[in-house]
Design a protein around this motif. Structure first.
Motif: not given
Length: 443
Positions: A415-436
């Motif tokens: 559960a903590l791992d999944e919530l970290a992805q929501v907050a952006g504590e865990v991310y990849t360059d691909d996720i940041l590229d899609r957002v920004f």
């Protein structure tokens, strides 16, 4: 990305205006601003506004106000300067060009917000809220984005993760002393805390209800029997609320079944963009092999894909009250005083009566129950929040059955791992590229 670069961009909206802004951020922001005004700025320790003149050539100077954040208390947590001056696009572009010649670099789309995220000033949900503010097409969308930017999701998410970490620490402490007669957390306390965590994640998941794919335009379908005035109402709404690109009008005819296919047009109702669809009449003609029957069959597929169905009926008829549909009475200019009354919205395509009320009602239906998240956050977070809810629900079940605390702890880590992805504590360059990548330059 090199965070040691000093970036610069126009930060105000495109087009001419009385005032405009150029934003500079990075290690050399203050020094670069001093070079722009033909000198050096005074040593500053707190945010300060400075009146200055920017030399354009030997004979012309541009008056400006420099808002200077010299330390880490800016949006990006880097020295930042905003130059507010006349909002002429050529003048603002000239200031940016001069800044780049003096050592600045033109910012990439969303780079200021990305730096704020990477510096820990905001989390990923707040970064998406910045884009939500920029893209807001109505007051409700704007208020939703502003609430999320102010921590509407970040705050409960942080509190939730902290509670899970504390709970996990108690469980793991018990595992470390499994051979000792020490109880770090009583079963009833564990059950109560898990119930609280499950309820909080459940509320976050509930906020996703009604959200579709980001940027997906909702479909509003005009439905009803033949000759119910659907096509006339469609044309009237498109003429009043549609874009100039909508050039094809529906056929208006007293002959039953004149509409043999469906038409759609983009309209903006009370700031809510949607696709308005006109369909064939509801009644099938027995044994009719014409395209009319095919259109009426296609109608069912259109209904199934609708976000809202507007049920139309002639003002002389009493419409059937169908759950979830918006009821509309058409041709009210032709109705007699003795026409049956109903709670449906009364409209007239000929006179325009009731069209504004209908537009407001449609907008309210489309925005009601869509949750308190901007669409991009809802789409990106949906999978992770559902997985987090599944994990804590499984932890609850394990604890209730008296299973090993190690198994409970394993579910909480998931559960903590999944919530970290929501907050952006865990991310990849691909996720940041899609957002920004969807941001404009200067934000």
């Amino acid at each position: 990305m090199d965070l040691d670069d000093t970036i610069v961009a126009i930060a105000s909206a495109a087009g001419g205006s009385p005032r405009g802004a150029v934003r500079i951020s990075g290690p050399r922001a203050v020094a670069l601003a001093g070079d722009l005004v033909g000198g050096s700025l005074p040593e500053l320790t707190v945010a300060t506004a400075i009146e200055a003149l920017i030399p354009l050539d030997a004979n012309r100077q541009l008056p400006a106000t420099l808002f200077v954040w010299p330390g880490e208390r800016s949006f990006t947590r880097q020295p930042t300067v905003e130059i507010h001056t006349l909002g002429s696009p050529p003048l603002l572009s000239l200031v940016v060009s001069r800044a780049c010649v003096l050592g600045g670099r033109l910012a990439r789309p969303g780079e200021f917000t990305l730096r704020a995220f990477l510096a820990g000033r905001i989390d990923l949900t707040q970064a998406e809220a910045v884009l939500g503010v920029i893209d807001a097409s109505g007051d409700r969308a704007l208020q939703t984005a502003l609430a999320q930017l102010a921590g509407g999701m970040a705050t409960p998410l942080a509190e939730l993760r902290e509670e899970l970490l504390l709970l996990l620490a108690d469980l793991e402490a018990g595992l470390d002393f499994a051979d000792e007669d020490i109880e770090f957390i009583a079963p009833e306390v564990l059950a109560q805390r898990l119930e609280t965590v499950t309820a909080v994640i459940g509320r976050l998941v509930q906020q996703l209800v009604g959200r579709g794919v980001a940027d997906e335009v909702p479909r509003v379908v005009l439905a009803g029997p033949v000759n119910a005035g659907k096509s006339s109402l469609y044309n009237a709404l498109v003429r009043r609320y549609g874009s100039h690109s909508n050039s094809v009008e529906a056929i208006e005819s007293p002959e039953p079944g004149a509409t043999r296919d469906y038409l759609s047009a983009s309209v903006k109702l009370e700031g809510v963009e949607c696709s308005l669809v006109d369909t064939a009449g509801a009644e099938l003609v027995a044994g009719d092999p014409s395209p009319r029957s095919a259109a009426q069959t296609k109608r069912q597929e259109v209904y199934a894909a609708a976000d809202l169905i507007v049920r139309c009926s002639d003002a002389a008829e009493k419409p059937a009250d169908t759950a979830g549909e918006l009821l509309v009475r058409t041709k009210c200019d032709l109705a007699s005083d003795s026409a049956p009354m109903h709670s449906a919205i009364h409209t007239s395509a000929a006179t325009g009566a009731g069209l504004d009320s209908l537009a407001t009602a449609i907008a309210e239906r489309l925005t009601a129950g869509t949750g308190d998240l901007v669409p991009s956050t809802a789409v990106r977070s949906s999978g992770s929040l559902h997985l987090a809810l599944e994990a804590v629900t499984a932890a609850q079940a394990l604890a209730a059955c008296g299973e090993s605390e190690e198994l409970v702890a394993t579910e909480l880590r998931l559960a903590l791992d999944e919530l970290a992805q929501v907050a952006g504590e865990v991310y990849t360059d691909d996720i940041l590229d899609r957002v920004f990548s969807r941001f404009c330059i200067g934000k």
